[in-house]
Write an enzyme that holds these catalytic residues in place. Structure first.
Site, PDB file in Angstrom:
ATOM      1  N   HIS A   7      -3.410   7.382   2.022  1.00 32.23           N
ATOM      2  CA  HIS A   7      -3.764   6.051   1.543  1.00 32.23           C
ATOM      3  C   HIS A   7      -5.179   5.747   2.021  1.00 32.23           C
ATOM      4  CE1 HIS A   7      -3.930   1.909   0.677  1.00 32.23           C
ATOM      5  NE2 HIS A   7      -3.722   1.482   1.905  1.00 32.23           N
ATOM      6  N   CYS A  65       0.817  -1.228   0.000  1.00 30.90           N
ATOM      7  CA  CYS A  65       0.000   0.000   0.000  1.00 30.90           C
ATOM      8  C   CYS A  65       0.844   1.269   0.000  1.00 30.90           C
ATOM      9  CB  CYS A  65      -0.942   0.005   1.188  1.00 30.90           C
ATOM     10  SG  CYS A  65      -2.064  -1.394   1.210  1.00 30.90           S
ATOM     11  N   ASN A  95      -9.878   0.035  -0.626  1.00 32.62           N
ATOM     12  CA  ASN A  95      -8.412   0.084  -0.564  1.00 32.62           C
ATOM     13  C   ASN A  95      -7.845  -0.519  -1.853  1.00 32.62           C
ATOM     14  OD1 ASN A  95      -5.699  -0.261  -0.056  1.00 32.62           O
ATOM     15  ND2 ASN A  95      -5.973  -1.108   1.986  1.00 32.62           N
TER      16      ASN A  95
HETATM   17  N1  ACO Z   1     -18.737  -8.372   8.235  1.00 31.87           N
HETATM   18  C1  ACO Z   1     -19.247  -8.631   9.441  1.00 31.87           C
HETATM   19  N2  ACO Z   1     -18.492  -8.973  10.500  1.00 31.87           N
HETATM   20  C2  ACO Z   1     -17.163  -9.022  10.318  1.00 31.87           C
HETATM   21  C3  ACO Z   1     -16.566  -8.765   9.073  1.00 31.87           C
HETATM   22  C4  ACO Z   1     -17.412  -8.425   8.001  1.00 31.87           C
HETATM   23  N3  ACO Z   1     -16.947  -8.141   6.759  1.00 31.87           N
HETATM   24  N4  ACO Z   1     -15.226  -8.902   9.199  1.00 31.87           N
HETATM   25  C5  ACO Z   1     -14.988  -9.225  10.472  1.00 31.87           C
HETATM   26  N5  ACO Z   1     -16.163  -9.308  11.147  1.00 31.87           N
HETATM   27  C6  ACO Z   1     -16.357  -9.628  12.553  1.00 31.87           C
HETATM   28  C7  ACO Z   1     -15.225 -10.385  13.154  1.00 31.87           C
HETATM   29  O1  ACO Z   1     -15.342 -11.769  12.889  1.00 31.87           O
HETATM   30  C8  ACO Z   1     -15.373 -10.069  14.623  1.00 31.87           C
HETATM   31  O2  ACO Z   1     -16.370 -10.904  15.157  1.00 31.87           O
HETATM   32  P1  ACO Z   1     -16.212 -11.529  16.631  1.00 31.87           P
HETATM   33  O3  ACO Z   1     -16.111 -10.329  17.542  1.00 31.87           O
HETATM   34  O4  ACO Z   1     -17.448 -12.319  16.778  1.00 31.87           O
HETATM   35  O5  ACO Z   1     -14.942 -12.336  16.577  1.00 31.87           O
HETATM   36  C9  ACO Z   1     -15.917  -8.654  14.624  1.00 31.87           C
HETATM   37  O6  ACO Z   1     -16.427  -8.419  13.296  1.00 31.87           O
HETATM   38  C10 ACO Z   1     -14.889  -7.595  14.961  1.00 31.87           C
HETATM   39  O7  ACO Z   1     -13.717  -7.849  14.198  1.00 31.87           O
HETATM   40  P2  ACO Z   1     -12.465  -6.931  14.292  1.00 31.87           P
HETATM   41  O8  ACO Z   1     -11.437  -7.441  13.344  1.00 31.87           O
HETATM   42  O9  ACO Z   1     -12.076  -6.741  15.698  1.00 31.87           O
HETATM   43  O10 ACO Z   1     -13.097  -5.559  13.769  1.00 31.87           O
HETATM   44  P3  ACO Z   1     -12.431  -4.138  13.667  1.00 31.87           P
HETATM   45  O11 ACO Z   1     -13.303  -3.138  14.285  1.00 31.87           O
HETATM   46  O12 ACO Z   1     -10.976  -4.149  14.029  1.00 31.87           O
HETATM   47  O13 ACO Z   1     -12.534  -3.861  12.088  1.00 31.87           O
HETATM   48  C11 ACO Z   1     -11.095  -3.917  10.165  1.00 31.87           C
HETATM   49  C12 ACO Z   1     -11.888  -4.721  11.194  1.00 31.87           C
HETATM   50  C13 ACO Z   1     -12.089  -3.110   9.353  1.00 31.87           C
HETATM   51  C14 ACO Z   1     -10.341  -4.871   9.273  1.00 31.87           C
HETATM   52  C15 ACO Z   1     -10.130  -2.967  10.887  1.00 31.87           C
HETATM   53  O14 ACO Z   1      -9.393  -3.655  11.856  1.00 31.87           O
HETATM   54  C16 ACO Z   1      -9.186  -2.312   9.936  1.00 31.87           C
HETATM   55  O15 ACO Z   1      -9.579  -1.549   9.061  1.00 31.87           O
HETATM   56  N6  ACO Z   1      -7.884  -2.541  10.100  1.00 31.87           N
HETATM   57  C17 ACO Z   1      -6.890  -1.953   9.261  1.00 31.87           C
HETATM   58  C18 ACO Z   1      -6.588  -2.921   8.212  1.00 31.87           C
HETATM   59  C19 ACO Z   1      -6.333  -2.288   6.891  1.00 31.87           C
HETATM   60  O16 ACO Z   1      -6.832  -1.260   6.565  1.00 31.87           O
HETATM   61  N7  ACO Z   1      -5.520  -2.970   6.101  1.00 31.87           N
HETATM   62  C20 ACO Z   1      -5.245  -2.560   4.810  1.00 31.87           C
HETATM   63  C21 ACO Z   1      -3.817  -2.669   4.475  1.00 31.87           C
HETATM   64  S1  ACO Z   1      -2.796  -1.824   5.591  1.00 31.87           S
HETATM   65  C22 ACO Z   1      -3.153  -0.323   5.435  1.00 31.87           C
HETATM   66  O17 ACO Z   1      -3.452   0.025   4.361  1.00 31.87           O
HETATM   67  C23 ACO Z   1      -3.165   0.557   6.571  1.00 31.87           C
END
Ligand code: ACO
Length: 323
Positions: free
Chosen positions: A250, A113, A280
Site C-alpha cells: 500500500h 486502505c 495514497n
Molecule cells: N507541511 C508542513 N508541516 C506540516 C505538515 C505539512 N503538510 N503537516 C504537518 N506538519 C507539521 C506539524 O504541524 C508538526 O508541527 P509541530 O511540530 O510544530 O507541531 C510537524 O510538521 C511534525 O508533524 P508530525 O505529524 O509529527 O510529522 P510526522 O513526521 O509524523 O509526519 C505524517 C506526518 C507524514 C502524516 C506521518 O506521520 C505519516 O505518514 N503517518 C502515517 C499516516 C498515513 O500514512 N496514513 C494513511 C492512511 S493509513 C495507512 O495507509 C498506513
C-alpha cells in the site's frame, strides 16, 4: 482445487495532476517537507463531476480488454472503496451496468486502505468455493472529496485513482508451485477507530464528513502490523521471505514502505513504488502499483508477488500469489 489466476489488469488516473508546489499555494506546506516526510511529489485529482464509478469503469475496461473478455463474461464484481458514488446502491452495481454485465452479482467492500486486499480475499474465496468463475476485483477512490483542504497534515497525503484485476478459476494441485493466489490474510482491530476515521456518515451526521488522522500513531502501528501479516502469508504458503520476487505495498508513505522492507530484510529493488507519483489512493493504491509493476516489465509470469496494506479501522492484510 481451484486457484484464482490473474488474466487481465488495468488502471486509471484522473487527468488532473496536482504538484506539491501547487498545494503549497493553498496551505502552509512545502515540497521539501512533503517529499522528506512522505516521498510524495504529486497526486491525481478527479475532475468536477468525475465519480468513483467513472474511475472504476475506466480501469475495468482496460482490465477486460487485456484479458480479452467482455463484461458479460464476468460473474462477480467486488469493488473496494471508502468513497462510493452514493450511500447506496453499491458503486459495484453502477460499474456492473456500465460494463454490460447483466448476470451474476456485484457488491462493495469497505476496509479503507486495505480494501483491495479484502476484496481480492473475498473474490478468491468465491473462486475456491466454486461460486464464481471470473471475478473483476476493483479498488477505486476519490479521496479528494473527503479531504479537509485546510488541514495541511492530511490534504497533502492523498490522491484519486483506480485499478482492476480479472481473476479466473483455474485448476491447481494445491502446492505453492501453482499459479494464482496462494494465500490471503485479513486482520482488523476496531479499538483503533480514533486514529484514522471520517467525521461524518449517513447515520451519525447525515453528511459525508472529512478524513481525520493521528498520523504519528498510524505510522507507529503500520510497520509492525504489515511485517506481521507478510510473515503470516509467507509461512502459510510454505515459502521463505527470500522467495518473494516483488512486494506491492500500500502506497501511504515511503518511510512506512522502507521501514517494513527493512524489518523483513527485503531490499528496495524488490518493492514496487508509486507513492511519489500517485500519493495514497487508499483502496486503489495496491492495484495501481501492481499494474505499474506489470507494465514496467518488472512483474513476470511465475514470480512470487506479495500484496500488503493497512488502513483505517485499523484493518490490515496480505495476499501472496504466483503471477
Ligand atoms: N507541511 C508542513 N508541516 C506540516 C505538515 C505539512 N503538510 N503537516 C504537518 N506538519 C507539521 C506539524 O504541524 C508538526 O508541527 P509541530 O511540530 O510544530 O507541531 C510537524 O510538521 C511534525 O508533524 P508530525 O505529524 O509529527 O510529522 P510526522 O513526521 O509524523 O509526519 C505524517 C506526518 C507524514 C502524516 C506521518 O506521520 C505519516 O505518514 N503517518 C502515517 C499516516 C498515513 O500514512 N496514513 C494513511 C492512511 S493509513 C495507512 O495507509 C498506513
Amino acid at each position: 482445487m481451484k486457484r484464482s489466476v490473474a488474466i487481465g489488469w488495468g488502471s486509471y488516473l484522473p487527468e488532473k495532476m496536482v504538484t506539491n508546489e501547487e498545494l503549497a499555494e493553498r496551505v502552509d506546506t512545502s515540497d521539501e517537507w512533503i517529499v522528506e516526510r512522505t516521498g510524495i511529489s504529486r497526486r491525481h485529482v478527479a475532475a468536477e463531476g468525475e465519480l468513483t464509478s467513472d474511475l472504476a469503469v475506466a480501469a475495468s475496461e482496460k482490465a477486460l480488454a487485456s484479458a480479452g473478455i467482455e463484461g458479460s463474461d464476468i460473474d462477480l464484481i467486488v469493488l473496494a472503496t471508502a468513497t462510493p458514488d452514493e450511500t447506496f446502491p453499491a458503486t459495484a452495481t453502477t460499474v456492473q451496468a456500465r460494463l454490460g454485465m447483466t448476470g451474476g452479482a456485484a457488491f462493495d467492500v469497505q476496509a479503507v486502505c486495505t480494501g483491495f486486499i479484502y476484496a481480492i480475499s473475498v473474490a478468491d474465496n468465491f473462486v475456491r468455493a466454486g461460486q464464481a468463475e471470473r471475478v473483476l476485483v476493483i479498488g477505486a477512490e476519490t479521496f479528494s472529496r473527503i479531504l479537509d483542504w485546510e488541514d495541511r497534515a492530511t490534504c497533502v497525503l492523498f490522491g484519486d485513482g483506480a485499478g482492476a484485476l480479472v481473476l479466473e478459476a483455474q485448476d491447481g494441485n494445491g502446492a505453492n508451485t501453482d499459479r494464482g493466489i496462494l494465500t490471503t490474510h485479513l486482520r482488523s482491530d476496531g479499538r483503533y477507530h480514533d486514529m484514522l476515521y471520517v467525521d461524518g456518515g449517513p447515520s451519525s451526521t447525515q453528511t459525508a464528513g472529512f478524513l481525520r488522522m493521528r498520523g504519528r500513531e498510524v505510522f507507529r502501528h503500520a510497520v509492525t502490523n504489515l511485517a506481521e501479516t507478510v510473515g503470516e502469508a509467507v509461512s502459510a504458503a510454505g515459502l521463505e521471505l527470500h522467495d518473494i520476487d516483488w512486494v506491492v505495498p500500500h502506497q501511504a508513505n515511503k518511510r512506512i514502505i522502507d521501514g517494513t522492507a527493512r524489518k523483513l530484510g527485503l531490499t528496495g529493488d524488490k518493492v514496487i513504488l508509486t507513492v511519489d507519483r500517485h500519493a495514497n489512493t487508499s483502496a486503489a493504491s495496491v492495484p495501481l502499483a501492481l499494474v505499474d509493476g506489470i507494465e514496467a516489465g518488472k512483474i513476470k509470469r511465475d514470480d512470487i508477488v506479495l500484496l500488503e496494506a493497512m488502513g483505517g479501522g485499523f484493518t490490515w492484510g496480505s495476499c501472496l500469489m504466483r503471477w
